[in-house]
Design an enzyme around this catalytic site. Structure first.
Site, PDB file in Angstrom:
ATOM      1  N   SER A  85      63.323   7.987  16.540  1.00 52.76           N
ATOM      2  CA  SER A  85      63.363   8.803  15.327  1.00 52.76           C
ATOM      3  C   SER A  85      63.570  10.279  15.641  1.00 52.76           C
ATOM      4  O   SER A  85      64.081  11.029  14.798  1.00 52.76           O
ATOM      5  CB  SER A  85      62.066   8.633  14.531  1.00 52.76           C
ATOM      6  OG  SER A  85      60.942   8.998  15.315  1.00 52.76           O
ATOM      7  N   ASP A 129      53.927  15.677   8.723  1.00 50.95           N
ATOM      8  CA  ASP A 129      53.214  14.669   9.505  1.00 50.95           C
ATOM      9  C   ASP A 129      52.707  15.235  10.827  1.00 50.95           C
ATOM     10  O   ASP A 129      51.970  14.572  11.555  1.00 50.95           O
ATOM     11  CB  ASP A 129      54.084  13.436   9.743  1.00 50.95           C
ATOM     12  CG  ASP A 129      55.370  13.738  10.500  1.00 50.95           C
ATOM     13  OD1 ASP A 129      55.529  14.873  11.017  1.00 50.95           O
ATOM     14  OD2 ASP A 129      56.240  12.846  10.573  1.00 50.95           O
ATOM     15  N   HIS A 169      57.181  15.005  13.585  1.00 43.48           N
ATOM     16  CA  HIS A 169      58.637  15.117  13.665  1.00 43.48           C
ATOM     17  C   HIS A 169      59.081  16.558  13.422  1.00 43.48           C
ATOM     18  O   HIS A 169      58.616  17.196  12.489  1.00 43.48           O
ATOM     19  CB  HIS A 169      59.298  14.171  12.650  1.00 43.48           C
ATOM     20  CG  HIS A 169      59.089  12.735  12.990  1.00 43.48           C
ATOM     21  ND1 HIS A 169      58.044  12.001  12.466  1.00 43.48           N
ATOM     22  CD2 HIS A 169      59.776  11.910  13.814  1.00 43.48           C
ATOM     23  CE1 HIS A 169      58.104  10.762  12.952  1.00 43.48           C
ATOM     24  NE2 HIS A 169      59.138  10.688  13.778  1.00 43.48           N
TER      25      HIS A 169
END
Length: 233
Positions: free
Chosen positions: A54, A202, A205
């Site tokens: 990701s 979060d 990221h």
């Protein structure tokens, strides 16, 4: 990983990186040009393939702000003739990357940037199995494209996995680079991981600014590799 990164952040990363999407997803950061009739001129530039998680996919930011796209801007700015292909997939492990690599190797590959292993470590999976998977990806790449260069993006396991595991995990990327005469990015998230201002809500990221800093770290290693490849062509 910088000491300021708390273990809780790294544990959360294992959850955030566990989102599964289409494993065949792959995008070029600059598609072919369009003709007047609407058809496309194929982009035949040699490919720099980013195979990753990701972090490479750019979860949470627009495609053009993910670090591979920023690297394409850097390539263009110095007039090097390469095309970045982003093959990042959220939740990807080294085993998943191995399952996809043969399909991806259909591209005219010049450089493989290998950003895999973070999810293996976050899930406490076997380091030996991870190393075998990464080595097989490198081997298949060089079998299909003998002149391809490999750049390995180093990652680190969360400290709650224990000192022995984290040390072995970190050193695996170093030894893979050494044993395969590959270039090494010591830690992909250096200067970004753990910094709240450079990460999304979060805490894991990177934001667009964070991705730009990641791109700069990648570019410190990748530019020299690309210039060598360009001279050899």
């Amino acid at each position: 990983m910088p000491r300021k990164i708390a273990g809780s952040v790294l544990v959360a990363l294992s959850l955030a990186c566990g989102v599964e999407v289409d494993r065949n997803s792959v995008r070029s950061e600059r598609p072919g040009s369009s003709l007047a009739d609407g058809s496309m001129i194929p982009d035949s530039r040699p490919v720099v393939l980013f195979l990753g998680t990701s972090l490479t996919a750019g979860l949470g930011v627009p495609n053009e702000q993910a670090y591979p796209a920023v690297v394409q801007e850097m390539i263009d700015s110095v007039r090097l003739n390469f095309r970045v292909v982003n093959a990042g997939v959220s939740g990807e492990t080294s085993a998943g990357g191995l399952r996809r690599i043969d399909w991806l190797l259909r591209e005219p590959l010049s450089v493989l940037v290998l950003e895999l292993g973070a999810n293996d470590g976050l899930r406490g999976q076997s380091i030996a199995a991870m190393r075998r998977n990464l080595q097989e990806i490198i081997d298949r790449t060089r079998t299909s494209h003998p002149d391809a260069r490999v750049v390995i993006a180093g990652m680190q396991a969360p400290p709650n996995m224990g000192d022995r595991y984290t040390a072995e995990f970190r050193n695996t990327f170093v030894s893979l680079a050494r044993d395969n005469s590959a270039a090494l990015i010591p830690f992909l998230l250096d200067g970004v991981g753990g910094d709240r201002e450079l990460n999304q809500g979060d805490g894991i990221h990177p934001t667009a600014e964070g991705h730009r800093l990641v791109a700069e770290s990648v570019w410190l290693v990748l530019e020299g590799v690309l210039r060598e490849v360009a001279l050899e062509r």
